[in-house]
Design a protein around this motif. Structure first.
Motif, PDB file in Angstrom:
ATOM      1  N   LEU A 136      53.696  18.548 101.996  1.00  0.00           N
ATOM      2  CA  LEU A 136      54.272  19.619 102.811  1.00  0.00           C
ATOM      3  C   LEU A 136      53.331  19.925 103.973  1.00  0.00           C
ATOM      4  N   PHE A 137      53.801  19.658 105.193  1.00  0.00           N
ATOM      5  CA  PHE A 137      53.062  20.014 106.400  1.00  0.00           C
ATOM      6  C   PHE A 137      53.569  21.357 106.922  1.00  0.00           C
ATOM      7  N   THR A 138      52.651  22.191 107.400  1.00  0.00           N
ATOM      8  CA  THR A 138      53.039  23.411 108.113  1.00  0.00           C
ATOM      9  C   THR A 138      52.456  23.356 109.514  1.00  0.00           C
ATOM     10  N   PHE A 139      53.274  23.746 110.499  1.00  0.00           N
ATOM     11  CA  PHE A 139      52.872  23.729 111.901  1.00  0.00           C
ATOM     12  C   PHE A 139      53.038  25.140 112.467  1.00  0.00           C
ATOM     13  N   ASP A 140      51.919  25.712 112.938  1.00  0.00           N
ATOM     14  CA  ASP A 140      51.918  27.101 113.408  1.00  0.00           C
ATOM     15  C   ASP A 140      51.450  27.239 114.849  1.00  0.00           C
ATOM     16  N   GLN A 141      51.607  26.176 115.644  1.00  0.00           N
ATOM     17  CA  GLN A 141      51.229  26.277 117.054  1.00  0.00           C
ATOM     18  C   GLN A 141      52.071  27.327 117.771  1.00  0.00           C
ATOM     19  N   ASN A 142      53.332  27.421 117.392  1.00  0.00           N
ATOM     20  CA  ASN A 142      54.236  28.378 118.001  1.00  0.00           C
ATOM     21  C   ASN A 142      54.104  29.723 117.306  1.00  0.00           C
ATOM     22  N   SER A 143      54.009  30.814 118.067  1.00  0.00           N
ATOM     23  CA  SER A 143      53.782  32.127 117.470  1.00  0.00           C
ATOM     24  C   SER A 143      55.059  32.818 117.030  1.00  0.00           C
ATOM     25  N   GLU A 144      56.222  32.205 117.300  1.00  0.00           N
ATOM     26  CA  GLU A 144      57.495  32.800 116.902  1.00  0.00           C
ATOM     27  C   GLU A 144      58.013  32.254 115.578  1.00  0.00           C
ATOM     28  N   GLN A 145      57.753  30.977 115.309  1.00  0.00           N
ATOM     29  CA  GLN A 145      58.276  30.344 114.104  1.00  0.00           C
ATOM     30  C   GLN A 145      57.261  29.381 113.506  1.00  0.00           C
ATOM     31  N   THR A 146      57.330  29.251 112.186  1.00  0.00           N
ATOM     32  CA  THR A 146      56.599  28.216 111.460  1.00  0.00           C
ATOM     33  C   THR A 146      57.547  27.055 111.184  1.00  0.00           C
ATOM     34  N   GLN A 147      57.081  25.845 111.467  1.00  0.00           N
ATOM     35  CA  GLN A 147      57.852  24.653 111.140  1.00  0.00           C
ATOM     36  C   GLN A 147      57.226  23.995 109.913  1.00  0.00           C
ATOM     37  N   THR A 148      58.055  23.547 108.987  1.00  0.00           N
ATOM     38  CA  THR A 148      57.554  22.797 107.837  1.00  0.00           C
ATOM     39  C   THR A 148      58.236  21.437 107.782  1.00  0.00           C
ATOM     40  N   LEU A 149      57.459  20.434 107.417  1.00  0.00           N
ATOM     41  CA  LEU A 149      57.965  19.081 107.193  1.00  0.00           C
ATOM     42  C   LEU A 149      57.612  18.687 105.774  1.00  0.00           C
ATOM     43  N   THR A 150      58.611  18.393 104.965  1.00  0.00           N
ATOM     44  CA  THR A 150      58.412  18.043 103.560  1.00  0.00           C
ATOM     45  C   THR A 150      58.768  16.576 103.337  1.00  0.00           C
ATOM     46  N   ILE A 151      57.891  15.841 102.648  1.00  0.00           N
ATOM     47  CA  ILE A 151      58.145  14.443 102.309  1.00  0.00           C
ATOM     48  C   ILE A 151      58.095  14.303 100.791  1.00  0.00           C
ATOM     49  N   ASP A 152      59.221  13.960 100.192  1.00  0.00           N
ATOM     50  CA  ASP A 152      59.306  13.741  98.752  1.00  0.00           C
ATOM     51  C   ASP A 152      58.757  12.349  98.446  1.00  0.00           C
ATOM     52  N   LEU A 153      57.689  12.266  97.673  1.00  0.00           N
ATOM     53  CA  LEU A 153      57.065  10.978  97.390  1.00  0.00           C
ATOM     54  C   LEU A 153      57.850  10.153  96.374  1.00  0.00           C
ATOM     55  N   ASN A 154      58.804  10.766  95.691  1.00  0.00           N
ATOM     56  CA  ASN A 154      59.681   9.996  94.804  1.00  0.00           C
ATOM     57  C   ASN A 154      60.738   9.243  95.605  1.00  0.00           C
ATOM     58  N   SER A 155      61.419   9.942  96.492  1.00  0.00           N
ATOM     59  CA  SER A 155      62.511   9.347  97.269  1.00  0.00           C
ATOM     60  C   SER A 155      62.066   8.866  98.639  1.00  0.00           C
ATOM     61  N   LEU A 156      60.876   9.312  99.101  1.00  0.00           N
ATOM     62  CA  LEU A 156      60.371   9.024 100.441  1.00  0.00           C
ATOM     63  C   LEU A 156      61.365   9.477 101.514  1.00  0.00           C
ATOM     64  N   LYS A 157      61.956  10.640 101.259  1.00  0.00           N
ATOM     65  CA  LYS A 157      62.843  11.272 102.221  1.00  0.00           C
ATOM     66  C   LYS A 157      62.224  12.574 102.703  1.00  0.00           C
ATOM     67  N   ALA A 158      62.593  12.951 103.934  1.00  0.00           N
ATOM     68  CA  ALA A 158      61.982  14.121 104.568  1.00  0.00           C
ATOM     69  C   ALA A 158      63.003  15.218 104.798  1.00  0.00           C
ATOM     70  N   SER A 159      62.502  16.449 104.925  1.00  0.00           N
ATOM     71  CA  SER A 159      63.329  17.591 105.297  1.00  0.00           C
ATOM     72  C   SER A 159      62.487  18.530 106.144  1.00  0.00           C
ATOM     73  N   VAL A 160      63.152  19.329 106.983  1.00  0.00           N
ATOM     74  CA  VAL A 160      62.479  20.227 107.902  1.00  0.00           C
ATOM     75  C   VAL A 160      63.072  21.623 107.778  1.00  0.00           C
ATOM     76  N   LYS A 161      62.208  22.652 107.839  1.00  0.00           N
ATOM     77  CA  LYS A 161      62.647  24.039 107.835  1.00  0.00           C
ATOM     78  C   LYS A 161      61.896  24.823 108.901  1.00  0.00           C
ATOM     79  N   ARG A 162      62.487  25.955 109.307  1.00  0.00           N
ATOM     80  CA  ARG A 162      61.831  26.871 110.229  1.00  0.00           C
ATOM     81  C   ARG A 162      61.869  28.281 109.652  1.00  0.00           C
ATOM     82  N   PHE A 163      60.789  29.014 109.846  1.00  0.00           N
ATOM     83  CA  PHE A 163      60.682  30.373 109.325  1.00  0.00           C
ATOM     84  C   PHE A 163      60.246  31.293 110.465  1.00  0.00           C
ATOM     85  N   ASP A 164      60.986  32.389 110.653  1.00  0.00           N
ATOM     86  CA  ASP A 164      60.603  33.374 111.660  1.00  0.00           C
ATOM     87  C   ASP A 164      59.320  34.078 111.251  1.00  0.00           C
TER      88      ASP A 164
END
Length: 480
Positions: A232-260
């Motif tokens: 799970l990566f978290t990116f906080d360069q932007n002061s309005e939202q946090t971006q997350t990038l998740t990589i499942d090591l079982n399926s090797l698939k990714a998903s992205v979320k944003r949090f205010d």
């Protein structure tokens, strides 16, 4: 019984030292070592399937390996001369059949790699060199999960993310992560690419969430967590939202979320923000010179669970410590009285939050720090005969506990600390020393020097080496 001739392994379970703040587990004699050269690296590897510990001790010429079970009883040992001087950065490890330990390293540029396999069963070692599949790819980070090793790489040319997996023989396989449909943005909120976010000049900090991480560690805007065989990566360069990038090591698939983030009504250049993840909760912090807000958000539902607010005119109602300023040019430790001074100082640099869960409560730290100019070497001050720069790099990729402990010892932050119950209600009371506090006090009171710190089960082990006796002392430390 023959092994006892080569290795004296004494068990001291239950021996309490210094007000029962630590426990000496064992003494390991490095009797395979016959040369007089200094120790260069010490590599502890925990088998998370059966709790075995493999300890590899390297000098200028040889590597000495010792394999112990969960009761700290010696199971096996071997000596090897398989080394390559250009490969100095330890990245991680994999374990097969519980007796084959493969260590992965890279050169300084992180464009050439090697894996060294130590087979305690066959009493042999072998090595394999490899590179990433394409010259455009750059190493991002590495991780070991469920005894398997992974390399995360990125190609700026193709804006493609890859996860490398490895078989029993150490052969790499490149797996492309599908990013179609995912949008990323920069600190201004404009559309960007993942490669521009990931491929910065600085290394992404690897976070273990229940380690006493300093504000210097958690204050980075890019962090990587390992949770339940998921990256799970978290990116906080932007002061309005946090971006997350998740990589499942079982399926090797990714998903992205944003949090205010909190304080949406305030312009981005008037506030500092950051986040931290513990369990299924995102702790989102926003500060200005006038107030700060901490929101606790459910990672799955994005629902707000709890909010803490403090303004410059009031005393912070949910802190359990004074406002602490530690390190710096003028005073190693001082306490500040007013909230407005706290807010002014933390907003002069980077802000961060750190959370550890212990038993039935959370220990929360909120603060900030100003980046110090350095010579490029970690301020470890640790290790007998171990180069500081080398050990710092080992910890940065391989052993988050070692890196966190070094940062904790050398913190120059301004912070408050709080206790919360499991429902995130503030609890009054004195905050007790954690494992790193106890290690710090123990090392200060003794004459020996710490070589290694690593997490084992639900506690930490500090390894202290004696040059004269060639013995490693393993000492257990718990938090609270």
């Amino acid at each position: 019984m023959k092994k006892n001739i080569f290795l004296t392994f004494l068990l001291f379970i239950g021996l309490s030292l210094s007000a029962k703040s630590q426990e000496k587990l064992a003494i390991l004699k490095n009797s395979l070592k016959t040369s007089v050269s200094d120790i260069k690296d010490v590599i502890p590897i925990v088998n998370y399937l059966n709790d075995d510990i493999a300890l590899f001790i390297a000098d200028a010429k040889n590597v000495y390996g010792y394999l112990m079970d969960k009761n700290f009883t010696l199971k096996n040992q071997l000596s090897s001369i398989e080394k390559r001087r250009k490969y100095k950065l330890l990245l991680g490890n994999s374990i097969f059949n519980n007796n084959d330990y493969r260590i992965f390293l890279s050169n300084k540029r992180k464009d050439k790699f090697i894996s060294i396999n130590f087979s305690f069963t066959n009493q042999k070692s072998s090595l394999k060199e490899f590179t990433l599949a394409h010259p455009s790819e750059k190493f991002i980070q590495s991780v070991t999960s469920k005894n398997q090793f992974y390399i995360i790489a990125m190609s700026e040319k193709y804006n493609s993310l890859y996860v490398y997996t490895f078989n029993n023989e150490g052969f790499p396989k490149r797996n492309r992560i599908d990013l179609n449909g995912f949008g990323f943005f920069n600190y201004k909120g404009n559309n960007s690419t993942l490669s521009k976010i990931l491929m910065s000049s600085s290394i992404i900090k690897k976070i273990e969430e229940n380690i006493p991480n300093s504000i210097e560690t958690t204050g980075d805007s890019r962090k990587m967590y390992l949770k339940d065989h998921t990256i799970l990566f978290t990116f906080d360069q932007n002061s309005e939202q946090t971006q997350t990038l998740t990589i499942d090591l079982n399926s090797l698939k990714a998903s992205v979320k944003r949090f205010d983030k909190p304080l949406q009504q305030i312009k981005r250049n008037k506030k500092k923000t950051n986040t931290y993840i513990n369990g299924n909760n995102l702790f989102s912090l926003a500060t200005t010179k006038n107030l700060f807000v901490l929101n606790i958000i459910d990672l799955k539902t994005k629902k707000l669970i709890k909010e803490f607010v403090a303004t410059k005119e009031e005393k912070i109602p949910f802190k359990n410590t004074p406002i602490i300023q530690e390190g710096g040019f003028y005073s190693h430790y001082r306490e500040l009285e007013k909230t407005k001074k706290f807010l002014r100082k933390i907003n002069a640099g980077k802000v961060g939050v750190s959370i550890q869960k212990y038993n039935n409560y959370y220990h929360m730290t909120i603060g900030g720090y100003i980046e110090q100019r350095s010579s490029g070497m970690m301020p470890m001050g640790m290790g007998i005969g171990i180069p500081i720069a080398s050990f710092g790099n080992v910890s940065l990729f391989f052993n988050p506990a070692q890196f966190a402990y070094s940062s904790y010892l050398n913190t120059k932050s301004i912070r408050i600390e709080s206790l919360l119950d499991l429902d995130f209600n503030h609890q009054k009371g004195k905050i007790k020393d954690n494992a790193f506090d106890k290690m710090k006090a123990y090392s200060r009171n003794g004459s020996k020097v710490t070589d290694i710190v690593f997490k084992y089960k639900d506690f930490f082990i500090q390894g202290i080496y004696s040059i004269s006796s060639k013995e490693y002392h393993f000492i257990k430390f718990t938090s609270y």
